[in-house]
Design a protein around this motif. Structure first.
Motif, PDB file in Angstrom:
ATOM      1  N   VAL A 193       0.212  -1.193   0.172  1.00 32.59           N
ATOM      2  CA  VAL A 193       0.123   0.420  -0.300  1.00 32.59           C
ATOM      3  C   VAL A 193       0.847   1.480   0.390  1.00 32.59           C
ATOM      4  CG1 VAL A 193      -1.443   1.460   1.294  1.00 32.59           C
ATOM      5  CG2 VAL A 193      -1.868  -0.947   1.532  1.00 32.59           C
ATOM      6  N   GLY A 194       0.697   2.014  -0.939  1.00 33.46           N
ATOM      7  CA  GLY A 194       1.563   3.873  -1.011  1.00 33.46           C
ATOM      8  C   GLY A 194       0.854   4.365  -1.189  1.00 33.46           C
ATOM      9  N   ASN A 195       1.252   5.559  -1.883  1.00 28.88           N
ATOM     10  CA  ASN A 195       0.413   7.022  -1.845  1.00 28.88           C
ATOM     11  C   ASN A 195      -0.801   6.711  -3.106  1.00 28.88           C
ATOM     12  OD1 ASN A 195       2.098   7.797  -0.240  1.00 28.88           O
ATOM     13  ND2 ASN A 195       3.662   9.290  -1.314  1.00 28.88           N
ATOM     14  N   ILE A 196      -0.747   6.287  -4.238  1.00 32.52           N
ATOM     15  CA  ILE A 196      -1.515   5.874  -5.035  1.00 32.52           C
ATOM     16  C   ILE A 196      -2.618   5.206  -4.440  1.00 32.52           C
ATOM     17  CG2 ILE A 196      -2.667   5.011  -7.129  1.00 32.52           C
ATOM     18  CD1 ILE A 196       0.384   5.177  -7.962  1.00 32.52           C
ATOM     19  N   VAL A 197      -2.594   4.384  -3.154  1.00 35.12           N
ATOM     20  CA  VAL A 197      -2.981   3.293  -2.923  1.00 35.12           C
ATOM     21  C   VAL A 197      -4.059   4.300  -1.784  1.00 35.12           C
ATOM     22  CG1 VAL A 197      -4.049   1.332  -1.343  1.00 35.12           C
ATOM     23  CG2 VAL A 197      -2.515   1.322  -3.351  1.00 35.12           C
ATOM     24  N   LEU A 198      -3.159   5.222  -1.211  1.00 35.97           N
ATOM     25  CA  LEU A 198      -4.231   5.925   0.032  1.00 35.97           C
ATOM     26  C   LEU A 198      -5.048   6.792  -0.311  1.00 35.97           C
ATOM     27  CD1 LEU A 198      -0.723   6.323   2.684  1.00 35.97           C
ATOM     28  CD2 LEU A 198      -3.113   4.921   2.877  1.00 35.97           C
ATOM     29  N   ARG A 199      -3.980   7.294  -1.793  1.00 35.09           N
ATOM     30  CA  ARG A 199      -4.662   8.596  -1.886  1.00 35.09           C
ATOM     31  C   ARG A 199      -6.302   7.957  -2.572  1.00 35.09           C
ATOM     32  NH1 ARG A 199      -0.989  11.283  -4.740  1.00 35.09           N
ATOM     33  NH2 ARG A 199      -1.201  10.016  -6.713  1.00 35.09           N
ATOM     34  N   ASP A 200      -6.554   6.871  -3.378  1.00 36.50           N
ATOM     35  CA  ASP A 200      -7.595   6.172  -3.927  1.00 36.50           C
ATOM     36  C   ASP A 200      -8.458   6.071  -2.301  1.00 36.50           C
ATOM     37  OD1 ASP A 200      -7.535   6.157  -5.928  1.00 36.50           O
ATOM     38  OD2 ASP A 200      -7.080   4.331  -6.292  1.00 36.50           O
ATOM     39  N   ARG A 201      -7.904   5.719  -1.130  1.00 36.58           N
ATOM     40  CA  ARG A 201      -8.631   5.894  -0.252  1.00 36.58           C
ATOM     41  C   ARG A 201      -9.430   6.691  -0.067  1.00 36.58           C
ATOM     42  NH1 ARG A 201      -5.416   1.008   3.527  1.00 36.58           N
ATOM     43  NH2 ARG A 201      -5.267  -0.412   1.703  1.00 36.58           N
ATOM     44  N   GLN A 202      -8.817   7.692   0.327  1.00 40.70           N
ATOM     45  CA  GLN A 202      -8.311   9.036   1.077  1.00 40.70           C
ATOM     46  C   GLN A 202      -9.995   9.394   0.085  1.00 40.70           C
ATOM     47  OE1 GLN A 202      -5.045  10.851   1.262  1.00 40.70           O
ATOM     48  NE2 GLN A 202      -4.704  10.303   2.846  1.00 40.70           N
ATOM     49  N   HIS A 203      -9.853   8.795  -1.165  1.00 42.25           N
ATOM     50  CA  HIS A 203     -11.096   9.755  -2.030  1.00 42.25           C
ATOM     51  C   HIS A 203     -12.408   9.161  -1.560  1.00 42.25           C
ATOM     52  CE1 HIS A 203     -11.736  10.771  -6.472  1.00 42.25           C
ATOM     53  NE2 HIS A 203     -13.250  11.238  -5.867  1.00 42.25           N
ATOM     54  N   LEU A 204     -12.361   7.496  -1.546  1.00 34.89           N
ATOM     55  CA  LEU A 204     -13.225   6.970  -1.636  1.00 34.89           C
ATOM     56  C   LEU A 204     -14.043   7.135  -0.189  1.00 34.89           C
ATOM     57  CD1 LEU A 204     -11.772   3.356  -2.303  1.00 34.89           C
ATOM     58  CD2 LEU A 204     -13.977   4.710  -3.787  1.00 34.89           C
ATOM     59  N   ALA A 205     -13.149   7.639   1.043  1.00 37.04           N
ATOM     60  CA  ALA A 205     -13.822   7.972   2.416  1.00 37.04           C
ATOM     61  C   ALA A 205     -14.280   8.918   2.182  1.00 37.04           C
ATOM     62  CB  ALA A 205     -12.503   8.081   3.262  1.00 37.04           C
ATOM     63  N   GLU A 206     -13.747   9.917   1.486  1.00 37.09           N
ATOM     64  CA  GLU A 206     -14.914  11.320   1.417  1.00 37.09           C
ATOM     65  C   GLU A 206     -15.848  11.477   0.803  1.00 37.09           C
ATOM     66  OE1 GLU A 206     -13.662  15.116   2.324  1.00 37.09           O
ATOM     67  OE2 GLU A 206     -12.614  13.771   2.683  1.00 37.09           O
ATOM     68  N   ASP A 207     -15.749  10.445  -0.117  1.00 37.65           N
ATOM     69  CA  ASP A 207     -17.574  10.532  -0.949  1.00 37.65           C
ATOM     70  C   ASP A 207     -17.965   9.264  -1.550  1.00 37.65           C
ATOM     71  OD1 ASP A 207     -18.097  13.669  -0.504  1.00 37.65           O
ATOM     72  OD2 ASP A 207     -16.828  14.147  -1.993  1.00 37.65           O
ATOM     73  N   GLY A 208     -17.003   8.596  -1.024  1.00 35.83           N
ATOM     74  CA  GLY A 208     -17.532   7.135  -2.157  1.00 35.83           C
ATOM     75  C   GLY A 208     -17.293   6.979  -3.294  1.00 35.83           C
ATOM     76  N   ILE A 209     -18.337   5.745  -4.695  1.00 33.43           N
ATOM     77  CA  ILE A 209     -17.503   5.682  -5.259  1.00 33.43           C
ATOM     78  C   ILE A 209     -18.918   5.369  -6.126  1.00 33.43           C
ATOM     79  CG2 ILE A 209     -17.407   3.178  -5.438  1.00 33.43           C
ATOM     80  CD1 ILE A 209     -15.142   2.870  -6.698  1.00 33.43           C
ATOM     81  N   MET A 210     -18.606   5.268  -7.312  1.00 33.23           N
ATOM     82  CA  MET A 210     -19.832   5.319  -8.678  1.00 33.23           C
ATOM     83  C   MET A 210     -19.434   4.469  -9.486  1.00 33.23           C
ATOM     84  SD  MET A 210     -22.638   8.570  -9.341  1.00 33.23           S
ATOM     85  CE  MET A 210     -23.935   8.066  -9.238  1.00 33.23           C
TER      86      MET A 210
END
Lengths: 555, 555
Positions: free
Chosen positions: B450-467
């Motif tokens: 798990v690195g920066n890209i994965v963490l950024r994705d998790r933060q994005h998912l945490a903030e507003d979810g996914i469509m």
């Protein structure tokens, strides 16, 4: 929904108990309801992506005909912040002191609600009649000016609600708390006291705001040759006044940065709550025209908020201010619990740029400590004690103080939000029923469209990411036309985990084969089989539990 | 990768600077490297889903032939926690005092590494030779027993590394810090002092751990009739000893709960670091056989950690202990910055169950305050000062102390992780180069996946979810065979937002139509067009920015 009160006053906290923030309390007597405060709270750590939280006012909507108005104790977000949302459904007049109304007006303007909302400025000492209630505004002190306690006169008796308060005998602006009036009403006989519990665990007395002024003078005299930047709460107008006083004394111009700081200072100055000597205030764009030792910058960001002005300066992404070595930067407010790490991060960044960071540990709070709480109880001498404003531990601490002062245990009520406390002078007070309350989450433009299920999904996504399995089945035959494709986000670096992803695909293919072999055509079942087998595989291999989302299409 | 040192010692912190935790420092001279400590750190707030963080030891792997061993100062996680991960790649012997080795052994057992790792117990006062280095272990005091400072004798001069330490003249167990030895080595001439900075911002002296014992006695004598539950750090064996002493004095049995607490107490008792009177310790299952006033429970959870024993008791999900009204619950440790809200939540839950919660604000820390730091500097009189252990603000505070004590500015080095400081007695010390360092994230069984890209994705998912938008296109023709289907998670309550989802579908269909009309067949382009149009639509309508993931299948 007409209720028979049997001559009893009903006190119904719709929020603000068991937490700091979201203060709102209904007072009901027969066909009249007045509402004290209408605040928001900030999201808890597990409310991912949420901007703010407002109270569920179903009870007010259901009894809209009774609701006579909002009476607001002071202009902090946790007392006024939910108004723009609640007013859309409960549009009744707002009563408050001048600065408080000024700050509410700013909000209503932003939300395009100014034209359709009645607001009335009330002076300290003045009373208003709302239905069968009379509400008197009593002068108090707090970390914002124009704070009021309320004496709520009802046919069942008098309730005193302190709002947020402290006792400041030497306030920076205006008068000290009107202790005589508390005593006078106390003499008449007070049915219940609802008193601020925020600092009920702290011994002694809160220091006067004026003591901070002296420490500013000291800091200014010790740092005559550097630029001074001071971060504090936008709403603490008295603090800002003292910074301006010191700046004037030491011949420095003052610039202001941060949206809320500019707003509040503008409103406070316009309404006469802030005295700014001529030519002292300069625009932020002008500070480059003055030498560093002739400038003070007052800014938001004392809590390490990531988007606030000071944090942006620390991160080198502020458009107008660049931190220089030897800047003197003062944090003029203690971190609110939960903000310690963020504040520390900003301090580290500023220090690394060579700035001299000073923590002005002034021990000045806006809330009454134990001795002040005892003072108010002793002046008011209520029959019932109803601690308000605080988490459970704070309410309990105030209940302990009330016990120590001789109020019998059965006359002390630690309420929960939604409790309906019925009381009068004759019969013992009692929590009679519970009405609907709750926290409504605001996310972007959405009010209430994010709830527990969505939050749980966000938490799940945040923890281990998502793995999506897509396949296309032929209509009728359920033959596999395309896929399975696996796409993941927030789970692993796919490039470095190709083996894992390949194996995952085989696991899914096997699961689909089993379904086809067993002639399982129920999509729900197929999805569950994929979910379970992929979930088991991933847990065994990674001890992680990403959200697994099978999507079946039909072609 | 043979490096020519020119007779210089190279000090290379591979972690532990600019933060609390992940302490690891390499000392290199010609063909010898010794490594002091090998700790982990706990994830920052934005490292979603991460369990722990370990240092990148590429530099050690690249120079594996030189590495002679790990020398460990004491048994806290931030000094030993990364060993099980790092040893897999850098398998060299470990040297430490008895309790420290005992705690390391527990870890190695868990990770099945015990058999393949050499460990050697060293006594205070003893020295070991590692390559061209001699390392002497010096007795210090800390919030865990058997802590050591290290005197590192190299051909270029002597470096003293304090580890984490305090000066406790009256320790609960064993001897006080060996100040005489610091002085003696100081007399010989010390090239550099690397001193603990954690409390360098705090004035005065840290209180003796023994002072806590008295407050336990007071609490036990004031609460003779209730069950007592005490939460503290598992590793603070002296604290546990004092609880056992008070329990014995007041005739109470002691039970222990929480995995790490049971582990540490077991190891400490076995190795003789904990004196438990006969029949004082009882199993947690047995406490029901004793009256409440004859029992003390020592538990983990003093930091509000959600899965710790006390938190589970507070939440009513602990299998063996149910909180009762009148339980006396003592928090015997201050919240670490960042944990304040979690601790408060547990306190509120316990209070609500009627328990009496006491905060033992003992002001006893395991780290040296300013006067102790001055004392060590004055005994050691180093030529160079290299503050260690702390965030930048703490390192800077110690640098200020060193300046005040007369060390010239150019001889004080606030290093960053990866800096290579070269020094000897002859030439001015200098940061010569920078080696690769970094934080490797551990998530479940995954180390570094798990690195920066994965963490950024998790933060994005945490903030507003996914469509997720899925469609199936026909091979060659790119004709739409199935879809578009839209699935969302963590965005909105779909049932209450049907209109929004319907409109979103139309937006996507329009986007696909445009692609077909324009004969766009590049899937990347089609995906981007879908992403942009759906993203714009959702932002306008909701002011939210969910992750949008178009998936195209081919059939």
């Amino acid at each position: 929904m007409k209720k028979n009160n049997n001559g009893k006053l009903r006190i119904i906290p719709l929020g603000g108990l068991e937490q700091i923030g979201m203060n709102i309390t209904a007072f009901e007597y027969e066909d009249s309801i007045v509402v004290v405060d209408c605040g928001l709270s900030f999201p808890e750590d597990d409310m991912l992506g949420i901007d703010l939280v407002i109270p569920d006012v179903t009870y007010l909507k259901d009894n809209i005909d009774k609701v006579k108005g909002f009476v607001i104790t002071h202009g902090h977000e946790d007392h006024i912040g939910a108004l723009p949302y609640v007013l859309r459904e409960v549009n009744v007049p707002i009563y408050a002191t001048k600065l408080t109304i000024g700050l509410i007006d700013n909000k209503l303007k932003e939300h395009n609600l100014l034209r359709n909302t009645k607001r009335k400025v009330i002076k300290h000492g003045q009373s208003i009649n709302l239905g069968c209630f009379r509400i008197e505004f009593i002068k108090t002190n707090h970390s914002i000016q124009d704070a009021s306690a309320l004496a709520i006169y009802s046919p069942a008796g008098i309730v005193i609600h302190t709002g947020d308060f402290k006792v400041d005998y030497t306030p920076v602006f205006g008068d000290a708390i009107d202790l005589q009036r508390f005593a006078e009403i106390g003499k008449k006989g007070v049915l219940a006291l609802m008193c601020d519990s925020t600092n009920a665990e702290r011994k002694g007395f809160t220091m006067s705001e004026r003591t901070v002024g002296k420490t500013f003078d000291n800091i200014f005299s010790e740092h005559k040759n550097t630029r001074i930047i001071i971060a504090t709460f936008a709403s603490n107008v008295d603090r800002v006044q003292q910074i301006i006083n010191s700046a004037y004394k030491y011949g420095r111009k003052v610039a202001v940065e941060g949206r809320s700081m500019v707003n509040v200072i503008g409103t406070a100055a316009e309404l006469g709550y802030l005295q700014i000597p001529d030519k002292t205030l300069v625009d932020i764009d002008q500070i480059k025209n003055y030498p560093d030792d002739k400038v003070v910058l007052i800014t938001t960001g004392s809590q390490g908020e990531s988007m606030a002005a000071l944090s942006r300066m620390a991160a080198n992404i502020h458009k107008k201010v660049t931190i220089k070595p030897n800047d003197t930067i003062i944090f003029s407010s203690n971190p609110i619990p939960g903000n310690e790490k963020a504040v520390s991060r900003v301090i580290n960044e500023l220090s690394r740029k060579g700035a001299d960071v000073i923590f002005q540990d002034a021990h000045v709070s806006g809330h009454a400590c134990q001795e002040e709480i005892k003072l108010i109880y002793s002046l008011v001498k209520p029959k019932y004690a109803i601690p308000v404003h605080g988490e459970y531990r704070h309410l309990k601490a105030q209940a302990g103080i009330a016990r120590d002062l001789g109020i019998p245990k059965e006359n002390i009520f630690i309420l929960s939000s939604g409790d309906v406390l019925e009381l009068n002078e004759e019969e013992p007070a009692k929590v009679k029923e519970k009405v609907k309350t709750g926290a409504i989450l605001v996310d972007g433009l959405g009010v209430g469209d994010v709830g527990n299920i969505v939050l749980r999904d966000r938490q799940h996504l945040a923890e281990d990411g998502i793995m999506i399995v897509v396949l296309t089945l032929e209509k009728h035959s359920s033959r596999l036309l395309a896929g399975p494709d696996i796409v993941s986000r927030g789970f692993v670096y796919v490039r470095e985990s190709e083996d894992l992803m390949d194996e995952a695909r085989i696991v899914v293919e096997d699961a689909i084969d089993i379904c086809l072999d067993k002639h399982i055509t129920d999509w729900g079942k197929i999805k569950n089989i994929i979910k379970d087998s992929l979930g088991d595989f991933l847990w065994k291999r990674t001890k992680r539990n990403p959200m697994i989302l099978p999507i079946i299409m039909e072609a």
